[in-house]
Design an enzyme around this catalytic site. Structure first.
Site, PDB file in Angstrom:
ATOM      1  N   TYR A 146      14.977  30.206   9.149  1.00 28.46           N
ATOM      2  CA  TYR A 146      13.670  30.824   9.725  1.00 28.46           C
ATOM      3  C   TYR A 146      13.728  30.731  11.130  1.00 28.46           C
ATOM      4  O   TYR A 146      14.057  29.549  11.973  1.00 28.46           O
ATOM      5  CB  TYR A 146      12.673  29.973   9.307  1.00 28.46           C
ATOM      6  CG  TYR A 146      12.215  30.274   7.879  1.00 28.46           C
ATOM      7  CD1 TYR A 146      11.912  31.457   7.373  1.00 28.46           C
ATOM      8  CD2 TYR A 146      12.089  29.357   7.119  1.00 28.46           C
ATOM      9  CE1 TYR A 146      11.531  31.946   6.002  1.00 28.46           C
ATOM     10  CE2 TYR A 146      11.788  29.558   5.504  1.00 28.46           C
ATOM     11  CZ  TYR A 146      11.524  30.686   5.307  1.00 28.46           C
ATOM     12  OH  TYR A 146      11.089  31.086   3.965  1.00 28.46           O
ATOM     13  N   MET A 183      10.950  24.677   3.424  1.00 29.99           N
ATOM     14  CA  MET A 183      10.078  23.854   2.392  1.00 29.99           C
ATOM     15  C   MET A 183      11.064  22.740   1.447  1.00 29.99           C
ATOM     16  O   MET A 183      10.909  21.793   1.315  1.00 29.99           O
ATOM     17  CB  MET A 183       9.356  24.797   1.605  1.00 29.99           C
ATOM     18  CG  MET A 183       8.357  23.832   0.697  1.00 29.99           C
ATOM     19  SD  MET A 183       7.340  25.200  -0.257  1.00 29.99           S
ATOM     20  CE  MET A 183       6.656  26.105   0.704  1.00 29.99           C
ATOM     21  N   ARG A 207     -11.048  -1.074  14.176  1.00 31.36           N
ATOM     22  CA  ARG A 207     -10.791  -0.440  13.042  1.00 31.36           C
ATOM     23  C   ARG A 207     -11.577  -0.969  11.870  1.00 31.36           C
ATOM     24  O   ARG A 207     -12.372  -0.227  11.313  1.00 31.36           O
ATOM     25  CB  ARG A 207      -9.264  -0.312  12.771  1.00 31.36           C
ATOM     26  CG  ARG A 207      -8.658   0.641  11.695  1.00 31.36           C
ATOM     27  CD  ARG A 207      -7.303   0.780  11.517  1.00 31.36           C
ATOM     28  NE  ARG A 207      -6.787  -0.475  10.847  1.00 31.36           N
ATOM     29  CZ  ARG A 207      -5.437  -0.650  10.304  1.00 31.36           C
ATOM     30  NH1 ARG A 207      -4.772   0.478  10.261  1.00 31.36           N
ATOM     31  NH2 ARG A 207      -5.174  -1.781   9.905  1.00 31.36           N
ATOM     32  N   LYS A 254       0.630  -1.311   0.006  1.00 37.09           N
ATOM     33  CA  LYS A 254      -0.074   0.186   0.007  1.00 37.09           C
ATOM     34  C   LYS A 254       0.914   1.119  -0.087  1.00 37.09           C
ATOM     35  O   LYS A 254       2.171   1.217   0.318  1.00 37.09           O
ATOM     36  CB  LYS A 254      -0.966  -0.239   1.149  1.00 37.09           C
ATOM     37  CG  LYS A 254      -0.090  -0.085   2.673  1.00 37.09           C
ATOM     38  CD  LYS A 254      -1.141  -0.559   3.818  1.00 37.09           C
ATOM     39  CE  LYS A 254      -0.431  -0.478   4.766  1.00 37.09           C
ATOM     40  NZ  LYS A 254      -1.059  -1.358   5.958  1.00 37.09           N
TER      41      LYS A 254
END
Ligand SMILES: *Cc1c(COP(=O)(O)O)cnc(C)c1O
Length: 363
Positions: free
Chosen positions: A256, A304, A140, A47
């Site tokens: 940053y 980013m 689930r 998956k």
């Protein structure tokens, strides 16, 4: 694996590249299979595009090694994988999501998780194969014990399965309790093959193996036995290109928020990948890389598309623009790096971006 992917190895346009060791994935499948000898079958969970490493590229190699049972999460993934493994069983863990058409057209085998899915499949699939999942305590997916009791007389699945929620914690009481619930469920469908264990469940011992084991993360190098030596090999190496190296000559800060102080004499390397590439922002100030055989810490915040490393300890000849800092593989352990990001190997791998050039080796 093919010329297209290998020709992209040194793609001068790529900021980073992901090297997937196909031979390691196949070796890991064999290790996992051999760790559950009483199970007749070892499948492969693919998956999320093979946990981010490429289902279409890896499935044929696993099929060549003898794997016949592939698991994906949703029908769309099954359709994509069908082209790579035309003749093998592809199970879709979520079952039909509104339409049976993709299952019939692409010969996908649904895992039926609810009475409505069971009813629809039995009524409209034309007698095709299916799997039934029973919930053994995870709450689930899967039929409840009561639903299974009610429906059992009309069911002839090719597999009865359930999923463990705490298999990575061998001492957790949920393991025993789910095993007991699964045994009760099996008695309702005598003669039907069954499957309980994923990667970690395999290492809970033979009681958990039944007929088919379904490893995912272990194929891709994640440690299925946390805290113990990893029985499988690293399969992913991720190298990020250095864009710029700067020597600090005045005291200041990097990145940053100016969160990390820098002092004269330090050398920083800025590499061309960031949180948009799945190198999580939480690695800021905590993650690490490898350059010239020396560990280098991530300093300041992850941007980013950029990350800064303190490469002061690395000889200048290795710390130059155009060279690569490894953030997975090459001595950087997947589980450890994931832990530094405050997450698990699964999330780190499945979040790796499509922006990396990819190379498949060892096939
Ligand atoms: C993801 C998944 C697996 C594989 O689990 P790993 O921990 O990656 O080995 C097996 N079975 C089910 C139902 C899953 O959702």
């Amino acid at each position: 694996m093919n010329n297209l992917s290998s020709s992209r190895t040194d793609d001068p346009a790529a900021g980073g590249f992901l090297i997937v060791d196909t031979a390691a994935v196949v070796a890991n499948w064999r290790t996992l299979r051999d760790s559950a000898p009483s199970a007749k079958t070892c499948g492969a969970v693919m998956k999320a595009d093979g946990y981010g490493l490429g289902a279409a590229e890896l499935a044929p190699a696993l099929a060549a090694a003898g794997c016949r049972d592939f698991f994906v999460a949703v029908p769309e993934e099954g359709i994509a994988l069908r082209r790579a493994v035309p003749d093998h069983t592809i199970y879709v863990l979520s079952g039909p999501l509104g339409s049976l058409e993709p299952f019939i057209t692409h010969n996908l085998t649904p895992v039926l998780n609810a009475p409505e899915q069971v009813a629809e499949w039995l009524a409209h699939s034309g007698g095709r194969d299916y799997v039934v999942q029973v919930d053994s305590g995870m709450n689930r997916l899967g039929l409840t014990a009561a639903e299974l009791t009610e429906l059992a007389p009309g069911l002839k699945p090719r597999l009865l399965m359930s999923h463990l929620c705490c298999a990575d914690e061998p001492a957790h009481p949920m393991n025993q309790s789910q095993l007991a619930a699964f045994r009760v469920a099996r008695e309702k469908l005598p003669g039907v093959p069954s499957s309980l264990a994923a990667s970690s469940g395999i290492f809970l011992g033979p009681d958990y193996h039944f007929d088919l084991v379904r490893p995912g993360i272990g194929l891709y190098g994640g440690n299925p036995v946390p805290g113990q030596p990893n029985p499988v090999r690293a399969a992913a190496t991720l190298r990020i290109r250095i864009v710029q190296v700067r020597r600090i000559d005045t005291p200041g800060a990097v990145g940053y928020g100016a969160t990390h102080a820098v002092t004269p004499g330090m050398r920083l390397a800025t590499v061309s990948a960031g949180y948009a590439d799945g190198l999580l922002r939480s690695l800021g100030g905590r993650g690490k890389g490898m350059l010239g055989g020396i560990e280098v810490p991530i300093v300041g915040r992850v941007s980013m598309d950029l990350i800064s490393f303190d490469v002061s300890a690395v000889p200048e000849e290795f710390a130059r623009p155009g060279q690569w800092i490894s953030v997975l593989g090459d001595g950087i352990d997947l589980d450890e790096q994931a832990g530094r990001a405050g997450t698990i190997s699964y999330e780190l791998l499945t979040g790796l971006s499509r922006r990396y050039a990819r190379r498949y080796t060892g096939s």
